[in-house]
Enzyme design. Sequence first.
Site, mmCIF file in Angstrom:
data_model
loop_
_atom_site.group_PDB
_atom_site.id
_atom_site.type_symbol
_atom_site.label_atom_id
_atom_site.label_comp_id
_atom_site.label_asym_id
_atom_site.label_seq_id
_atom_site.Cartn_x
_atom_site.Cartn_y
_atom_site.Cartn_z
ATOM 1 N N LYS A 41 16.027 21.640 -10.598
ATOM 2 C CA LYS A 41 15.393 20.382 -10.987
ATOM 3 C C LYS A 41 16.321 19.406 -11.700
ATOM 4 C CE LYS A 41 11.552 19.303 -10.673
ATOM 5 N NZ LYS A 41 10.326 19.714 -11.320
ATOM 6 N N SER A 68 15.029 21.615 -15.840
ATOM 7 C CA SER A 68 13.801 22.367 -16.096
ATOM 8 C C SER A 68 14.157 23.685 -16.779
ATOM 9 C CB SER A 68 13.095 22.630 -14.764
ATOM 10 O OG SER A 68 12.325 23.804 -14.842
ATOM 11 N N GLU A 102 9.930 8.384 -16.956
ATOM 12 C CA GLU A 102 8.551 8.855 -17.178
ATOM 13 C C GLU A 102 8.087 8.541 -18.595
ATOM 14 O OE1 GLU A 102 7.661 12.820 -14.913
ATOM 15 O OE2 GLU A 102 9.775 12.755 -15.374
ATOM 16 N N HIS A 138 0.830 -1.225 0.000
ATOM 17 C CA HIS A 138 0.000 0.000 0.000
ATOM 18 C C HIS A 138 0.856 1.263 0.000
ATOM 19 C CE1 HIS A 138 -3.327 -2.690 1.292
ATOM 20 N NE2 HIS A 138 -2.379 -3.247 2.031
#
Length: 458
Positions: free
Chosen positions: A283, A277, A290, A156
Amino acid sequence: MEKMWAGRFEKALDKQADDFNSSIHFDKKMYKEDIKGSLSHALMLSSCNIISESEYQKIAEGLNSILDDLNSGALAFDMDAEDIHMFVEAELTKRIGDTGKRLHTARSRNDQVALDLRLYMRAQVNNIISLLKELIGAVKDKAEENQDAIMPGYTHLQRAQPITFAQHLLAYCMMLIRDVTRLEDALKRMNYSPLGSCALAGTTYPTNRDMVAKDLGFDGVCMNSIDGVSDRDYCIELESAFALIMMHLSRFSEEIILWSSWEFKFVELDDSYTTGSSIMPQKKNPDMAELVRGKTGRVYGDLMATLTTLKGLPLAYNKDMQEDKEAIFDACETVIKCLEVFIPMIKTMAPIKENMYAAATKGFINATDLADYLTKKGMPFRSAYKIVGTIVSECIKKNITLDQMSLDDYKKHSDIFESDLYTEISLETCISKRISKGSTGYESVKEQIQYVTELLKQ
Ligand code: ARG
């Protein structure tokens, strides 16, 4: 360009309809397979005395010169051709004259395209299997280097029990091994030659289909001519296998994305597999992971597209089947591209063991082991479970971990507790005492690494 089938028609095909109908812009990928299949077919025709030996020689020379010129770029694809099969045949006749027109004896584009696609996909699948094996090796090596890296195992997405990073990585090895066997299994089933099924009903010529099948490395011929030209089961099987590979890569990517966030910081991805970024200078984004996760959707889409295209088709060939190729090419190329970037991303990924360990000290992930401690001293598991639950709740209130609670406080819950409980619930003990086969225990992990190593040798 005049169509080969123009004789039956009084008017030429409308320009838009012609473009709509044409498949050369994607089936040109199969030019090598198309020529290879034609060479084999022509050889068989001559050995069965359907064409003469000298005609075969001319055809073979012509086809080989086309192959060379396409390989070198000296010959460009004619984008006005209907498809790769028509293009090669027209080019052959251009080069060797009327003998070229004999090549299509005892054959149809229906069995020809079925053959080309099987040959093409067989090669691609073998390439994917090699990439998968390379990935399995890379993940296994990472596991081998991180057998001592203790981290929280999750259910979980809540810290559950201590595991090692090696055990977690080896789970992916097992998934990827199944992916390899699924592809190998599909290859076995698809490795039959449709050539010689002709349009749908076979031929009146005395052909030798087995000879072509053997020459092209098939295990035999498709036993029914109608099935031979209509079967695209293998496309769906392969796309299903590709979808599963992507699902595995996507789950792995999801974890890598989480692990490389500041909230976890269990791993550091190499700069060469991350991006910055345009506005936030701090970043470092896990774009590769992804994208792999994102591209999973299109591979599922390709599977759905093929299933749906085939669903209502009457036997035998229907033009709908031309839609098989863009879907399976896309699925296959996506898997290859993803694997090609995923493998080096894994190889260069650096685990941060201190952070994994620090996370493992929180979240009461040794609570099961504390319950087991009581159980091994005679208490029924359910009673032990209940006592430990109360202890955890007390610790939460006091903002301490299980190993920070005093023996006196433990004894208030049960006089079974002794000072040996502390070694029993240390994270190292939690791992080393996991002795069941396949567990996170050190011995079990070694056994798994051995298992994967042996499989990769085969
Ligand atoms: N381009 C077609 C395909 O990809 C080749 C087969 C054409 N056969 C036919 N009867 N029109 O399916």
